[in-house]
Design a protein around this motif. Sequence first.
Motif, PDB file in Angstrom:
ATOM      1  N   ALA A 349      -4.441  -1.452  -1.612  1.00  0.00           N
ATOM      2  CA  ALA A 349      -3.359  -1.174  -2.027  1.00  0.00           C
ATOM      3  C   ALA A 349      -1.997  -1.737  -1.456  1.00  0.00           C
ATOM      4  CB  ALA A 349      -3.049   0.108  -2.141  1.00  0.00           C
ATOM      5  N   ARG A 350      -2.164  -1.827  -0.222  1.00  0.00           N
ATOM      6  CA  ARG A 350      -1.060  -2.458   0.644  1.00  0.00           C
ATOM      7  C   ARG A 350      -1.261  -4.004   0.790  1.00  0.00           C
ATOM      8  NH1 ARG A 350       2.085  -0.699   4.483  1.00  0.00           N
ATOM      9  NH2 ARG A 350       2.515   1.221   4.351  1.00  0.00           N
ATOM     10  N   TYR A 351      -2.588  -4.319   0.954  1.00  0.00           N
ATOM     11  CA  TYR A 351      -3.009  -5.850   1.205  1.00  0.00           C
ATOM     12  C   TYR A 351      -3.787  -6.596   0.228  1.00  0.00           C
ATOM     13  CZ  TYR A 351      -1.231  -4.245   5.749  1.00  0.00           C
ATOM     14  OH  TYR A 351      -0.594  -3.608   6.913  1.00  0.00           O
ATOM     15  N   PRO A 352      -3.509  -7.022  -0.726  1.00  0.00           N
ATOM     16  CA  PRO A 352      -4.050  -7.719  -1.942  1.00  0.00           C
ATOM     17  C   PRO A 352      -5.060  -8.723  -1.325  1.00  0.00           C
ATOM     18  CG  PRO A 352      -1.730  -7.795  -2.488  1.00  0.00           C
ATOM     19  CD  PRO A 352      -1.701  -7.309  -1.077  1.00  0.00           C
ATOM     20  N   GLU A 353      -6.213  -8.804  -1.672  1.00  0.00           N
ATOM     21  CA  GLU A 353      -7.125  -9.509  -1.225  1.00  0.00           C
ATOM     22  C   GLU A 353      -7.515  -9.079   0.407  1.00  0.00           C
ATOM     23  OE1 GLU A 353      -7.846 -13.635  -2.663  1.00  0.00           O
ATOM     24  OE2 GLU A 353      -5.729 -13.526  -3.006  1.00  0.00           O
ATOM     25  N   PRO A 354      -7.672  -8.024   0.851  1.00  0.00           N
ATOM     26  CA  PRO A 354      -7.615  -7.618   2.086  1.00  0.00           C
ATOM     27  C   PRO A 354      -8.531  -8.550   3.285  1.00  0.00           C
ATOM     28  CG  PRO A 354      -8.642  -5.951   0.864  1.00  0.00           C
ATOM     29  CD  PRO A 354      -8.092  -6.968  -0.162  1.00  0.00           C
ATOM     30  N   GLU A 355      -9.752  -9.062   2.559  1.00  0.00           N
ATOM     31  CA  GLU A 355     -10.660  -9.866   3.679  1.00  0.00           C
ATOM     32  C   GLU A 355      -9.914 -11.126   3.764  1.00  0.00           C
ATOM     33  OE1 GLU A 355     -12.808  -8.346   5.189  1.00  0.00           O
ATOM     34  OE2 GLU A 355     -12.310  -6.602   4.406  1.00  0.00           O
TER      35      GLU A 355
END
Length: 440
Positions: A349-355
């Motif tokens: 929710a904070r970091y799109p595409e978190p990986e």
Amino acid sequence: MNQLPTITPENLSYPILPGAWPSLGHFPQAAWDTPKVLREAQALGPLVWINLSGWGLIIVHPDGYELLKGKALSVASMANQGAELIGGSVLSVDGVEHRRMRGAMNRPFTPEGLSGEGAAKRMAELVEARSKGMAESPRFNALNELRDLALDIIFGVLGVPDADLPWWREKYQTTLLASVPFAKNVPFSPTWFARRANAEIAARLGSEATRAQAEGSPGLLAALMRGRDENGRGLNPEELIANVRLLGLAGHETTASILTWSLSYLSQDDALWDRLVAEANAAGHIPQAPADLKQHPIAEAIFRESLRLRTPVPVMSRALVLPAEIAGCTLPVGTHVRLPLWLWNRDPARYPEPERYNPDRWLGRDRKPDPVEMSPFGGGAHFCLGYHLAILEGVQLLTAMAQRAQGRRLRLVKGALPAERFFPLIQPMGKDTEMVWERA
Ligand code: HEM
């Protein structure tokens, strides 16, 4: 602190992470692969029991961060377990005692303090010297170099002369043997060596302190000795020693690890490296003070994105001294909580595409990072004292390496990103961090 009740899964019914070992609990799994353990917990629900030297609830829910803001949390049980390393320091006390110590220590670590006490300039000199060495070596081990740099910076800014830095490095690394689990204090055991090094450091610090006072030294040791909280109270000699030990502990493997990851990511992305080189060359010199950081947004973004994905302190431990509401549940006094910074820094929710490693997510903003974005440095009262120092060190080193590249790029000998190890922190495997220079 009064004795707290012990809250276990029998008192509070939440899912229990499977796979605990007899007597060792989940410690072996967590030391082997912390991210896997955290992901398994995440799949079980917002609150999940884990047994790491005692039962604690992993607060998977991102609202766990809110807990850090209030007065409900205590570090006392963590401090008891880590007494060899953090006992007597600012990280071992709560409330009024913490405010007193922290109040006496804060100033030299603010941006103004780092500039005013000459620390930022000393850091720049140490970074220039170390990056020159790395730039002139056809092959070097990034983690080893940056670990040495991080220790030199901590003791250098305290005021230790260059010639004495290797002594401090060696002694300090020996004190870390105290983190070896289940090591008894018998002669020639890790704990025995660690205690002996600690005693030598304490003795040497006594004479450093006398020198700092006598010469009116500009280093941070003198500043810490002069430091007072708002009520005019400072650190006593034992507290000074405990806190200097903590500075080395808290500030070296963490920073070394993130800098190594940053260089490793750069070795995989030529376009990013070229952007960093262009930024570094445009600035002309490495930052001499925190105020110069605005000329280095790309270097800072690289450092922050490495911190987000490779959060060195994946979980913080606390005990509740007041009841707390979390994810619609009331947790009673005595509940031990584990705050998974690693998970919060991958919240989609904070970091799109978190990986995905994407430093650009930190660029082009019109605001400073918010507290959750700074959470790799903790939060609340115990938020990292070295935050400004670490960011400055990171930007200085990345900029210095880029300036010295002279048409070359860094490559990991192994090719691929280093494997990770998870105990006592998240770090790259040292054997995988050999680097070479290659013509662009
Ligand atoms: C990338 C680098 C760093 C990271 C990721 C980091 C992370 C953290 C975290 C997560 C905490 C909170 C621990 C807790 O509350 O249980 C913390 C506290 C602390 N850090 Fe850092 N740290 C870094 C660099 C440094 C440096 C360079 C120094 C000192 C020169 C430093 C000194 C401290 C101190 C003294 C505390 C305890 C503060 C208190 O209890 O009030 N750290 N750090």
